[in-house]
Design an enzyme around this catalytic site. Structure first.
Site, PDB file in Angstrom:
ATOM      1  N   ASP A  17       0.855  -1.186   0.000  1.00 58.31           N
ATOM      2  CA  ASP A  17       0.000   0.000   0.000  1.00 58.31           C
ATOM      3  C   ASP A  17       0.887   1.231   0.000  1.00 58.31           C
ATOM      4  OD1 ASP A  17       0.055   1.057   3.078  1.00 58.31           O
ATOM      5  OD2 ASP A  17      -0.003  -1.135   3.071  1.00 58.31           O
ATOM      6  N   ASP A  44     -10.048   3.216   5.670  1.00 60.69           N
ATOM      7  CA  ASP A  44      -8.955   3.139   6.644  1.00 60.69           C
ATOM      8  C   ASP A  44      -9.416   3.854   7.904  1.00 60.69           C
ATOM      9  OD1 ASP A  44      -6.634   3.297   8.127  1.00 60.69           O
ATOM     10  OD2 ASP A  44      -5.525   4.513   6.681  1.00 60.69           O
ATOM     11  N   GLU A  90      -8.671   4.091  11.875  1.00 57.83           N
ATOM     12  CA  GLU A  90      -7.651   3.750  12.872  1.00 57.83           C
ATOM     13  C   GLU A  90      -7.355   4.963  13.734  1.00 57.83           C
ATOM     14  OE1 GLU A  90      -3.526   3.701  11.322  1.00 57.83           O
ATOM     15  OE2 GLU A  90      -4.433   3.671   9.313  1.00 57.83           O
TER      16      GLU A  90
END
Length: 290
Positions: free
Chosen positions: A89, A178, A180
């Site tokens: 990534d 994403d 987090e």
């Protein structure tokens, strides 16, 4: 006849005595001020007085930014007889990526950061997204969520409108949420666990409505526990990409019986962030095809 002067000699002596006694005190004060001035010019003195703010600039967040700080890291994964497919990534941190080197090293899939919040687009997105496709990889895009800035629906729409869409061409993976640790402030973005779950659902529902696909959720188990209360409501619909820099994938968040992808290191060759798809290349293609 002697003349006696009164007052003047005594007063003169007192004045001289007073001036004399003040001089040492003034000299001592001057020495102290000079010492303080010198101290402030010494290396590190200003830093000690006013620590620099190390909060990163908006837009610079990336997959796994908080993993080492919050979860630590161990060794690299052991070899396994189970089929796995190597991936990477990337974000603007990597700039123009050498996709040929990665392909020749065995990397067959990639995810590229497209957006963050509703205020940032990766300036290297075209080179990274099209370059990985051009070399033969199966690739997709990811969005770094900032749940304290705008709604889940607003960010899903921004993502789809700026590179996060999907097409059934066999080479495009579904978009990734994403979600987090917050690199800009409180780790759960100031949201309660219930509010965080609602925000994630707002994003994933909107993404599905726009693309016909369920978004992949990238997260770390410890963050998911802290910030969603270990909610089990997404495992039946959204593939899991789990972050853990250690020899095994470890405990998964509630609701998922298995992981689809695993980010296992941020210090891999050519590009730091390396991942393993939980299956052979045909399973990566199956996820791309929906």
């Amino acid at each position: 006849m002697p003349v006696h002067r009164t007052g003047t000699p005594h007063a003169s002596r007192t004045s001289r005595t007073s001036c004399t006694s003040r001089r040492p005190r003034l000299a001592a004060a001057g020495t102290l001020l000079a010492a303080l001035a010198l101290l402030l010019t010494l290396p590190g003195a200003a830093t000690a007085a006013a620590p620099a703010d190390d909060t990163p600039a908006r837009g610079t967040a990336r997959l796994g930014q908080g993993v080492i700080e919050h979860d630590g890291q161990g060794g690299l994964p052991r070899d396994s007889r189970a089929a796995q497919t190597e991936g990477v990534d990337v974000s603007s941190h990597q700039g123009n990526v050498d996709w040929g080197t990665l392909w020749n090293s065995g990397v067959k899939w990639a995810y590229v950061k497209a957006t963050e919040g509703t205020y940032y687009k990766n300036p290297y997105f075209a080179q990274q997204y099209n370059g990985s496709y051009g070399i033969g990889m199966i690739r997709g895009a990811y969005h770094f969520a900032t749940p304290n800035t705008t709604s889940g629906a607003a960010q899903a729409n921004y993502f789809v409108d700026n590179g996060g869409g999907w097409s059934r061409d066999g080479k495009t993976l579904p978009g990734v949420l994403d979600i987090e640790w917050n690199p800009y402030g409180a780790q759960c973005y100031g949201l309660s666990q219930a509010a965080m779950v609602n925000w994630i659902r707002d994003f994933t529902n909107t993404y599905r409505a726009r693309t016909g696909r369920d978004a992949v959720i990238y997260t770390a188990t410890s963050w998911w526990k802290d910030c969603t209360g270990n909610n089990a409501g997404f495992g039946a619909t959204n593939p899991l990409w789990v972050a853990r820099y250690n020899t095994t994938v470890g405990e998964l968040p509630a609701g998922w019986g298995f992981h689809t992808m695993w980010q296992y290191t941020s210090t891999g060759p050519t590009v730091g962030d390396h991942n393993r798809f939980n299956g052979a290349l045909d399973r990566v293609q199956a996820l791309a095809n929906g």
